[in-house]
Design a protein around this motif. Structure first.
Motif, PDB file in Angstrom:
ATOM      1  N   LEU A 130      54.236  39.139  97.429  1.00  0.00           N
ATOM      2  CA  LEU A 130      52.840  38.838  97.092  1.00  0.00           C
ATOM      3  C   LEU A 130      52.455  39.496  95.770  1.00  0.00           C
ATOM      4  CD1 LEU A 130      50.039  37.659  97.925  1.00  0.00           C
ATOM      5  CD2 LEU A 130      49.586  39.867  99.028  1.00  0.00           C
ATOM      6  N   LEU A 131      52.814  40.775  95.615  1.00  0.00           N
ATOM      7  CA  LEU A 131      52.484  41.477  94.377  1.00  0.00           C
ATOM      8  C   LEU A 131      53.222  40.875  93.185  1.00  0.00           C
ATOM      9  CD1 LEU A 131      52.462  45.223  95.543  1.00  0.00           C
ATOM     10  CD2 LEU A 131      50.512  43.737  95.115  1.00  0.00           C
ATOM     11  N   LYS A 132      54.477  40.493  93.391  1.00  0.00           N
ATOM     12  CA  LYS A 132      55.261  39.895  92.312  1.00  0.00           C
ATOM     13  C   LYS A 132      54.622  38.592  91.831  1.00  0.00           C
ATOM     14  CE  LYS A 132      59.794  37.920  91.289  1.00  0.00           C
ATOM     15  NZ  LYS A 132      61.129  37.563  91.828  1.00  0.00           N
ATOM     16  N   GLU A 133      54.287  37.706  92.768  1.00  0.00           N
ATOM     17  CA  GLU A 133      53.708  36.424  92.381  1.00  0.00           C
ATOM     18  C   GLU A 133      52.306  36.606  91.799  1.00  0.00           C
ATOM     19  OE1 GLU A 133      53.008  31.992  94.313  1.00  0.00           O
ATOM     20  OE2 GLU A 133      54.491  33.371  95.172  1.00  0.00           O
ATOM     21  N   ALA A 134      51.554  37.589  92.328  1.00  0.00           N
ATOM     22  CA  ALA A 134      50.217  37.865  91.783  1.00  0.00           C
ATOM     23  C   ALA A 134      50.307  38.312  90.329  1.00  0.00           C
ATOM     24  CB  ALA A 134      49.518  38.930  92.621  1.00  0.00           C
ATOM     25  N   ALA A 135      51.361  39.092  90.006  1.00  0.00           N
ATOM     26  CA  ALA A 135      51.553  39.529  88.625  1.00  0.00           C
ATOM     27  C   ALA A 135      51.988  38.359  87.739  1.00  0.00           C
ATOM     28  CB  ALA A 135      52.585  40.647  88.568  1.00  0.00           C
ATOM     29  N   ALA A 186      58.378  59.776 102.108  1.00  0.00           N
ATOM     30  CA  ALA A 186      57.511  58.884 101.348  1.00  0.00           C
ATOM     31  C   ALA A 186      57.928  58.824  99.880  1.00  0.00           C
ATOM     32  CB  ALA A 186      56.063  59.346 101.469  1.00  0.00           C
ATOM     33  N   ARG A 187      58.378  59.942  99.343  1.00  0.00           N
ATOM     34  CA  ARG A 187      58.781  59.982  97.937  1.00  0.00           C
ATOM     35  C   ARG A 187      59.988  59.077  97.686  1.00  0.00           C
ATOM     36  NH1 ARG A 187      57.917  63.524  93.684  1.00  0.00           N
ATOM     37  NH2 ARG A 187      56.580  64.776  95.030  1.00  0.00           N
ATOM     38  N   GLY A 188      60.968  59.143  98.575  1.00  0.00           N
ATOM     39  CA  GLY A 188      62.158  58.310  98.412  1.00  0.00           C
ATOM     40  C   GLY A 188      61.855  56.827  98.565  1.00  0.00           C
ATOM     41  N   ILE A 189      60.990  56.486  99.542  1.00  0.00           N
ATOM     42  CA  ILE A 189      60.636  55.075  99.749  1.00  0.00           C
ATOM     43  C   ILE A 189      59.897  54.528  98.536  1.00  0.00           C
ATOM     44  CG2 ILE A 189      59.284  53.479 101.179  1.00  0.00           C
ATOM     45  CD1 ILE A 189      59.724  55.387 103.524  1.00  0.00           C
ATOM     46  N   LEU A 190      58.962  55.326  98.001  1.00  0.00           N
ATOM     47  CA  LEU A 190      58.196  54.881  96.840  1.00  0.00           C
ATOM     48  C   LEU A 190      59.115  54.688  95.633  1.00  0.00           C
ATOM     49  CD1 LEU A 190      55.534  54.208  95.486  1.00  0.00           C
ATOM     50  CD2 LEU A 190      55.145  56.646  95.125  1.00  0.00           C
ATOM     51  N   GLN A 191      60.122  55.576  95.497  1.00  0.00           N
ATOM     52  CA  GLN A 191      61.066  55.437  94.386  1.00  0.00           C
ATOM     53  C   GLN A 191      61.835  54.123  94.493  1.00  0.00           C
ATOM     54  OE1 GLN A 191      61.615  57.831  91.655  1.00  0.00           O
ATOM     55  NE2 GLN A 191      62.402  55.844  90.999  1.00  0.00           N
ATOM     56  N   GLN A 192      62.183  53.734  95.708  1.00  0.00           N
ATOM     57  CA  GLN A 192      62.878  52.462  95.918  1.00  0.00           C
ATOM     58  C   GLN A 192      61.989  51.268  95.555  1.00  0.00           C
ATOM     59  OE1 GLN A 192      64.219  52.395  99.983  1.00  0.00           O
ATOM     60  NE2 GLN A 192      65.585  54.170  99.741  1.00  0.00           N
ATOM     61  N   LEU A 193      60.724  51.349  95.938  1.00  0.00           N
ATOM     62  CA  LEU A 193      59.796  50.251  95.630  1.00  0.00           C
ATOM     63  C   LEU A 193      59.603  50.108  94.116  1.00  0.00           C
ATOM     64  CD1 LEU A 193      57.034  50.796  98.366  1.00  0.00           C
ATOM     65  CD2 LEU A 193      58.964  49.207  98.416  1.00  0.00           C
ATOM     66  N   ILE A 194      59.509  51.243  93.432  1.00  0.00           N
ATOM     67  CA  ILE A 194      59.337  51.205  91.975  1.00  0.00           C
ATOM     68  C   ILE A 194      60.567  50.595  91.310  1.00  0.00           C
ATOM     69  CG2 ILE A 194      59.126  52.649  89.911  1.00  0.00           C
ATOM     70  CD1 ILE A 194      57.404  54.573  91.556  1.00  0.00           C
ATOM     71  N   SER A 195      61.746  50.992  91.762  1.00  0.00           N
ATOM     72  CA  SER A 195      62.985  50.469  91.181  1.00  0.00           C
ATOM     73  C   SER A 195      63.091  48.958  91.382  1.00  0.00           C
ATOM     74  CB  SER A 195      64.192  51.165  91.815  1.00  0.00           C
ATOM     75  OG  SER A 195      64.144  52.559  91.579  1.00  0.00           O
ATOM     76  N   LYS A 196      62.736  48.483  92.562  1.00  0.00           N
ATOM     77  CA  LYS A 196      62.810  47.050  92.854  1.00  0.00           C
ATOM     78  C   LYS A 196      61.831  46.262  91.982  1.00  0.00           C
ATOM     79  CE  LYS A 196      62.809  43.734  96.658  1.00  0.00           C
ATOM     80  NZ  LYS A 196      62.667  43.522  98.115  1.00  0.00           N
ATOM     81  N   ALA A 202      60.587  47.137  89.119  1.00  0.00           N
ATOM     82  CA  ALA A 202      61.000  47.187  87.717  1.00  0.00           C
ATOM     83  C   ALA A 202      62.169  46.243  87.455  1.00  0.00           C
ATOM     84  CB  ALA A 202      61.370  48.617  87.345  1.00  0.00           C
ATOM     85  N   SER A 203      63.108  46.181  88.397  1.00  0.00           N
ATOM     86  CA  SER A 203      64.272  45.307  88.205  1.00  0.00           C
ATOM     87  C   SER A 203      63.879  43.834  88.219  1.00  0.00           C
ATOM     88  CB  SER A 203      65.308  45.582  89.297  1.00  0.00           C
ATOM     89  OG  SER A 203      64.790  45.249  90.580  1.00  0.00           O
ATOM     90  N   GLU A 204      62.812  43.498  88.941  1.00  0.00           N
ATOM     91  CA  GLU A 204      62.347  42.109  89.000  1.00  0.00           C
ATOM     92  C   GLU A 204      61.413  41.768  87.840  1.00  0.00           C
ATOM     93  OE1 GLU A 204      60.631  41.654  92.847  1.00  0.00           O
ATOM     94  OE2 GLU A 204      62.567  41.618  93.905  1.00  0.00           O
ATOM     95  N   GLY A 205      61.047  42.775  87.054  1.00  0.00           N
ATOM     96  CA  GLY A 205      60.314  42.523  85.820  1.00  0.00           C
ATOM     97  C   GLY A 205      58.807  42.426  85.939  1.00  0.00           C
ATOM     98  N   TRP A 206      58.211  42.842  87.059  1.00  0.00           N
ATOM     99  CA  TRP A 206      56.756  42.767  87.177  1.00  0.00           C
ATOM    100  C   TRP A 206      56.078  44.140  87.191  1.00  0.00           C
ATOM    101  CZ3 TRP A 206      54.918  44.653  91.965  1.00  0.00           C
ATOM    102  CH2 TRP A 206      55.853  44.724  93.001  1.00  0.00           C
ATOM    103  N   LEU A 207      56.841  45.177  86.790  1.00  0.00           N
ATOM    104  CA  LEU A 207      56.278  46.519  86.678  1.00  0.00           C
ATOM    105  C   LEU A 207      56.887  47.211  85.472  1.00  0.00           C
ATOM    106  CD1 LEU A 207      54.549  48.864  87.844  1.00  0.00           C
ATOM    107  CD2 LEU A 207      56.583  49.561  89.134  1.00  0.00           C
TER     108      LEU A 207
END
Length: 742
Positions: free
Chosen positions: A369-374, A405-415, A417-422
């Motif tokens: 949802l966030l990816k398509e919204a961006a 929570a820190r590790g999970i958030l790091q994974q979300l950020i990496s994903k 960024a790799s998909e190009g919407w952050l």
């Protein structure tokens, strides 16, 4: 009149007949002879040699040629004496208008006309040097005003879109030209008049913020004057202009930015049949004369304004939950559009990420949802980055509820960024642990969690004694750092809620009796984190300023503590400086104490605030009932139910005056019980005794020995520990005499 003779006037007043041509035989021989004699005796220098053209026949048998009256004329000759031709010039046409363009039929002469080519002569007795003044700069103010108008319109439009009072105030300051402040006032009100209640409330709030701080009061006054004068024009585009403008004026009077005398003064200047008069009459009769008019006027547009942030957050939560269940992206995007808060889309990002971290099965659809919204432009890059940044700032608090929570958030950020919407470059790093203060250890963490639970229970129950009991258990050593953390947490949670909880927070803060330094530290921590808080609460500056002003009015802090807070929050453009500036403006306003005490309704509950006269009556009845044989526990319970500990000095004053008047110490026992139980603080005792000292001269008119009795009770209160030894009755009395008597 066949024998009529045309005549030509000479300089001497006689008629020259030599100019006539009688070739067509229209006159008798006798007349011809007279003509010849006159021609021979005439002075050739006194008569212009004019020649008359032959007069055409007017008989039906000889119709006049259409060209004869307009036949070509030789220089210096008159072509005809017909009614048409005798008005023509005797001289060759030189292209200039007749008589300099004036003096014709139906026109005024050119006596006052001036020639553009004329030159002023300094030797002329009527010469005036001011006529040579260069007026080339006269239009500059108009040009400046036009530029100001354009910029003011843009600022107002942006304010209605962002609802950012502080940013708008800064823009108005940068705009400059304080002499045109009246136009901004007029433009702001007129643009909001044909919009929704939200914009009207926003306009009223901005006017109060600009008053005295950015705009001089005279500019606000002039702006409303212009609005009233233009009521006839406003009603053309806004059918209910009279009612809306009347409500704006009433609101300005209630907010103390417009004097009540404005109505009568403006009424005298306006025509009796103008709409401006209708506006002023409606303001006075329909609004300001109504019972409880202040409360009614202040809430007239507030339905949509005060709940905006809470409503938006609730709607975001709801549509995200619905999306996780249904997976309908189109519906989710429609909800994002309907929110109409593009400046608050970072909240969608933050809440979606938290939901993904809490419910791992919902992670994939929420990230999609966030990816398509961006990609579709529903959420821009700035808002996306801001949402992730907010989560990074609070990841330590999230760790209490979400393991790793820190590790999970790091994974979300990496994903992302790799998909190009952050854009990762704009985010803080998660690899390095943030610096911690000395109190940020496990004990402090535990205290924060328990503090949140204590405050939430207090907002439900309103039990101040229970909060005191819990704090004694959790902070038995009365640690200053933990007290500051509690102050920060209390106000932070209250700012995110309704007026009821804000009022309850202020009441609790005045009842806890924390050292002033601990409260100052709490406010400093609040101001330091205000930038992050502003992302959730756009009006954080206004809220913090009101809490700080309320703490001063409740005597939790002294005015000098504001300067101490200012030294720890340096920077002319910082949040701290803005909070302090607004706090000082609130405290300097007319009737500041009463207005600040009632800023959130009073009473520490959801009911509307008590009127001060009502509270005084209830306190009087409470003391009368107790004096006539009531129970002390019942009296204390009634005082608690009032929910106004900041007004307990009224209890002290009334009880002390009654004791002096009736020489009955039953009420003295009530004050003793209230002080020992913590219901009445020392600050309230000092204030109550001080108020009695100020009114001793009036009291002495009814009770001759009032001063002696009061001096006795002051010493007794010091002995019992109610008053500090610094309280001196003689100083109070002397100050009163110097201030009012001599």
């Amino acid at each position: 009149m066949d024998n009529a003779v045309p005549r030509a006037m000479t300089k001497g007043g006689s008629f020259d007949l030599s100019v006539m041509d009688f070739s067509e035989g229209y006159v008798s021989n006798e007349h011809r002879e007279l003509h010849r004699s006159a021609s021979e005796s005439a002075d050739p220098l006194s008569v212009s040699p004019l020649q008359l053209a032959p007069k055409s026949s007017r008989s039906p048998d000889s119709p006049r040629s259409p060209k004869s009256p307009r036949s070509p004329k030789a220089p210096g000759k008159l072509s005809s004496l017909s009614p048409r031709s005798h008005r023509q010039s005797h001289f060759q046409k030189d292209g200039r208008p007749k008589k300099g363009g004036s003096g014709g039929k139906g026109t005024w002469g050119g006596l006052l006309d001036t020639d553009d080519t004329s030159v002023l002569d300094p030797n002329d007795p009527n010469y005036d040097s001011s006529e040579e003044y260069d007026h080339s700069n006269e239009k500059k103010p108009n040009t400046e005003l036009e530029n100001y108008k354009k910029k003011a319109t843009i600022i107002v439009e942006e304010y209605f879109a962002t609802d950012d009072v502080v940013a708008t105030m800064n823009e108005v300051k940068e705009l400059g030209k304080p002499e045109y402040g009246y136009y901004f006032v007029k433009k702001l009100v007129s643009m909001s008049m044909d919009r929704h209640d939200k914009e009207k409330e926003m306009a009223a709030i901005l006017l109060s913020a600009l008053y005295a701080d950015v705009f001089d009061p005279s500019q606000v006054y002039k702006g409303f004057s212009k609005l009233v004068e233009s009521a006839d024009d406003l009603i053309v585009d806004i059918p209910d202009a009279v009612e809306v403008l009347a409500l704006f004026i009433a609101r300005a009077v209630v907010d103390d930015i417009l004097p009540p005398a404005f109505l009568k003064k403006q009424m005298a200047y306006l025509p009796k049949d103008s709409k401006g008069v209708d506006v002023l009459k409606k303001t006075e009769k329909s609004y300001l004369a109504a019972p409880l008019h202040a409360e009614i006027i202040e809430r007239c547009w507030r339905g949509s304004k005060n709940t905006t942030v809470d409503d938006v957050k609730a709607k975001i939560n709801n549509f995200l939950k619905e999306y996780v269940v249904s997976g309908d992206k189109k519906e989710a995007f429609r909800c994002i559009k309907d929110l109409k808060v593009p400046f608050f889309h970072h909240e969608i990002v933050k809440r979606a990420l938290i939901m993904a971290m809490e419910r791992r099965q919902a992670e994939s659809p929420l990230l999609d949802l966030l990816k398509e919204a961006a990609e579709e432009g529903f959420i821009n890059t700035s808002q996306m980055s801001k949402g992730f940044s907010r989560l990074i700032d609070t990841v330590d608090d999230l760790s209490l509820d979400i393991p790793n929570a820190r590790g999970i958030l790091q994974q979300l950020i990496s994903k992302a960024a790799s998909e190009g919407w952050l854009c990762v470059s704009s985010l803080k790093s998660l690899s390095v642990e943030p610096e911690r203060n000395s109190t940020e250890d496990s004990a402090a963490k535990s205290f924060k969690v328990k503090t949140q639970s204590i405050i939430q229970e207090y907002f439900l129950s309103g039990d101040i004694l229970e909060v005191n009991s819990c704090l004694e258990q959790e902070n038995s050593k009365n640690c200053a750092a933990l007290n500051a953390i509690f102050v920060k947490k209390l106000i932070t949670l209250a700012m995110d809620r309704k007026n009821r909880e804000k009022e309850m927070a202020s009441v609790l803060l005045s009842s806890l009796c924390f050292p002033a330094d601990d409260v100052v530290s709490g406010f400093v921590m609040l101001i330091e984190s205000a930038d992050d808080t502003a992302l959730d609460n756009p009006v954080v500056v206004e809220d913090l300023a009101m809490f700080l002003a309320r703490a001063v009015v409740d005597e939790v802090l002294a005015p000098q503590h504001l300067e101490e807070i200012g030294t720890q929050c340096l920077g002319p453009g910082s949040i701290g400086s803005k909070v302090l500036q607004m706090t000082k403006s609130l405290l300097k306003a007319r009737l500041a104490g009463e207005r600040i005490l009632r800023c959130w309704g009073g009473g520490g509950s959801s009911r509307p605030g008590w009127a001060f006269e009502d509270v005084k009556d209830m306190i009087g009845k409470l003391l009368e009932e107790y004096e006539s044989g009531g129970e002390i526990k019942e009296a204390c319970r009634c005082m608690k139910e009032l929910g106004m500990p900041f007004f307990h000095h009224e209890v002290v004053k009334k009880a002390l005056v009654t004791t002096i008047e009736k020489k009955n110490e039953r009420l003295w026992g009530l004050l003793k019980e209230c002080f020992e139980s913590g219901l009445i603080t020392m600050n309230q005792m000092v204030k109550g005794f001080g108020r009695v000292a100020e009114s001793l001269d009036d009291l002495a008119l009814d009770v001759p020995d009032a001063k002696n009795q009061f001096a006795y009770y002051v010493e007794r209160a010091k002995t019992d520990g109610w008053l500090d030894n610094s309280f001196c009755f003689s100083k109070q009395e002397h100050a009163t005499e110097n201030g009012t008597r001599k």
